[in-house]
Design an enzyme around this catalytic site. Sequence first.
Site, PDB file in Angstrom:
ATOM      1  CG  HIS A   1      -1.720   1.213   1.408  1.00 25.87           C
ATOM      2  ND1 HIS A   1      -1.308   2.275   2.174  1.00 25.87           N
ATOM      3  CD2 HIS A   1      -2.907   1.565   0.870  1.00 25.87           C
ATOM      4  CE1 HIS A   1      -2.227   3.226   2.122  1.00 25.87           C
ATOM      5  NE2 HIS A   1      -3.209   2.821   1.338  1.00 25.87           N
TER       6      HIS A   1
ATOM      7  CB  CYS B   1      -7.709   6.668 -14.400  1.00 30.51           C
ATOM      8  SG  CYS B   1      -9.125   5.939 -13.569  1.00 30.51           S
TER       9      CYS B   1
END
Length: 903
Positions: free
Chosen positions: A453, A859
């Site tokens: 992350h 995206c």
Amino acid sequence: MKWVYDFSEGSREMRDLLGGKGANLAEMARILGPELVPAGFTITTEACVAYMNGGGEAPSGLDEQVDEALSSLERGVGKSLGDADDPLLLSVRSGARVSMPGMLETVLNLGLNDVSVEGLAARTGNERFAWDSYRRLIQMFGDVVCGVPGSSFEQALRAARSAKGVEEDTGLDARDLRTLSDGFKRIFEEETGEPLPQDPREQLRRAINAVFDSWNGERAIAYRRINGIPDDWGTAVNVEQMVFGNRGERSGSGVAFTRDERTGEPTPSGDFLINAQGEDVVAGIRNPEDLHVLADLMPEAYAQLRAVLSGLERHYRDMQDVEFTIEEGRLYLLQTRNAKRPAQAAVRFAHDAVDEGLLTPAEALRTIDTDSLEALLHPVFDPAADYTPLTTGVAASPGAAKGTIVLSAEEAIQRAANGESVILVRPFTEADDVAGFHAASGILTSEGGKASHAALVARGMGRPCVAGASEVVVDETANAIRVNGTELKAGEPIAIDGSTGTVTVDDVPLVQPEIGREFQTVLSWADELRRLGVRANADTARDAARARSFGAEGIGLCRTEHMFFGEDRGELVRRMFIAAEHWRRTHARARADQDDVDSSEVAAAEEEFRTAVDHLEELQRRDFTAILHEMRGLPVTIRLLDPPLHEFLPLEHFEARVRELEEGGDDAVLERARRDAEVVSELQEANPMLGTRGIRLGILYPQIYEMQTRAVMTAAAKSAGVGDAPRVEIMLPLVAYEAELRQLRETVVDAAEKAKRDAEVDVPYSVGTMIELPRACLIAERIAHHADFFSFGTNDLTQTAIGLSRDDVENSFIPAYLDRRIIDRSPFETLDRPGVGELVRIGMERGRRANPGLVQGVCGEHGGNPESVRFFAEIGLDYVSCSPYRVPIARVAAAQAAIADDE
Ligand code: ADP
Ligand code: MG
Ligand code: MG
């Protein structure tokens, strides 16, 4: 089966069969002429595969073919292997399809024995040279073929040098080397229980097998894992006449690059050692001299080498890395390959090659390794600076940063608000830390790798990050970190380099790279050639400005939630959601016609929401205006609120508030806090990532999407008023059902039209959706009726298509999957073509079928990954959107895709 090819039969196209080294030796012999390349032959990679499959038995026919090739080599050079008076000596060299430098084995000076060494000495009149060659054979044959530890030979060599009182091997004379050879033979016999094989043909057979075996050596296997090279390729074996750099002062060996290998400057660079064989250049026993000393020492050979270097570069149409030997003034080429080079050199070469008329822009672009380019765009530790590394971790997000240590997102935000540069140090990071990321100059974690992350978010925001620095222990109670016994308090300085993974407490100067003139030129060629548009993901005016300066043609993803996480906005956001939920409930009860609800209660709830939202709307409007200003004239895709509800409504926060009020506080306020905490606890979900998020928020709380639309449109009206030519695209995330989009499109359009009327300015806008669920890809045709554009969100699509949580994969089973080769890369780094890629293709095609004017882009993080970019270009998407720093990389990758496609 043909296992053996003479150099005269090969060419560079035969790399798969002959290995890179063999194919290029053949190619060089052809283009430079046989006088410059020692004669030889190549045993194919197929022979190696057959040998491995046969459990270490040479395949049938190989021995005979080697004999034949050897005879013809002997005839060609007029010497024979094992000849007592004038022996042919051989080098036996590995060579895989792709270069695996130093991983496989080589045996030099093969063919010498107790008799022919005397012959060689007599024949050449150079006794020292003959004995130097013999001791090298015993050493290499012992080490490579028979597994004698190299250190025992090195020890003996060191002892010989110190007995003689010399620093270098060149200080040993013929007598010393003869004695040394005897010593080496004794070591050989002690370690292996057999004398050095005296039969040259046996030496050859065993050396060939040893090179085959080196394919399955530990080093080679590890290297293949890291570089994704298949285990079943095998290595070729090149058997080549020896040429001698150790024949005296007019001989030597070296490596040369056709241009400076660090800067790409158009002057050859390299290392050279007088009176040495090639191994010595890399072994580090003697310090090599700069290549240019040759200009004085052997001007003729040097001039010839320079001519060869530029000839090779012209022929291969790329920068080359060459190995050569000079024997008594005569030059021989032993290897050439495309040079590995850092980004700076890659760009400089591409630029100059076009300038010089060597390459076309398209050819030049193809020589650039896009993966390396990122290094050009972030600040780095000054390479000239002296500093002591404290520890290292994974180079997770490139660039360097300095600042004071902070251990929490809140502290990062606070200190950054006072203008301080901070490095956020966490064991690992979570969604709640995101605002802290934004505030921090860099991130350091002790757990997680390149796909953690922390790494993903840091790369997305262009923050340098060193992840998985396992020696760093974060002690939150002591408000300090410890690294190998050194304690550093929060507030003390630290510096990280996310390009190398280095951490230090020294005050290293950072140097800020910029897109230099040459890179600009190269990028302008890329822009001319590519068909894929490149936009950036940017949430702030600062990121937008950076994106534009890196050549983004718009913003493909502006995430509005980051605006909600800003310093003073948390409380406002929590109030807004609570009010919205309260309103929703009251309204639902009123609709169910329960008599305990009257319309004034609904009105009060609505009023509460409006108050909460007013200030937020104003803040959002200001953020949008600033972004639209930076992006004047270019499209900006603004995504309405997306993250799971729980990120805005952390239960612990509400419970803590209740506890605090229970200690002493106003009863009414406590009552209210209890009510809020209860509502929030009812909203908790077991799987938030599959829960109330994306357009589902919009369905439950359309007021929030209305508010955001109003903020976007009033901002657009304002920028239109000052001539900023806004082009807003309002994007609804996580659509699964066409009706979701149909209903909310209406909400959004109504709000937008109203805002336009109020502002009395007509600004253009479009409404589209993210396609990030497998169902949405499959029913894209229906969804496309309600959308002006699609943007594929490949992060969520990867999660939902594979059923894999991005935040968890890193530490759970993915490492095992990589290890067992179930997958060869994280699907979050490189798009999984057969699965997720196919969904994108299906969604794109079906969308286009329903709505030919549909603009379609990507995206997700993959928009900045070169290999994925090539895929998006291939299938014909309109654009990719990636983090600002990756925009130049995507421009080059998109051009490379177009060039490959045109061929
Ligand atoms: P690697 O793939 O590890 O570079 P090579 O096969 O290129 O191994 O051999 C290492 C070195 O051995 C070469 O750089 C060269 O200096 C030397 N060498 C190889 N073949 C010959 C040869 N025919 N004559 C002289 N030296 C050689
Ligand atoms: Mg080599
Ligand atoms: Mg998403």
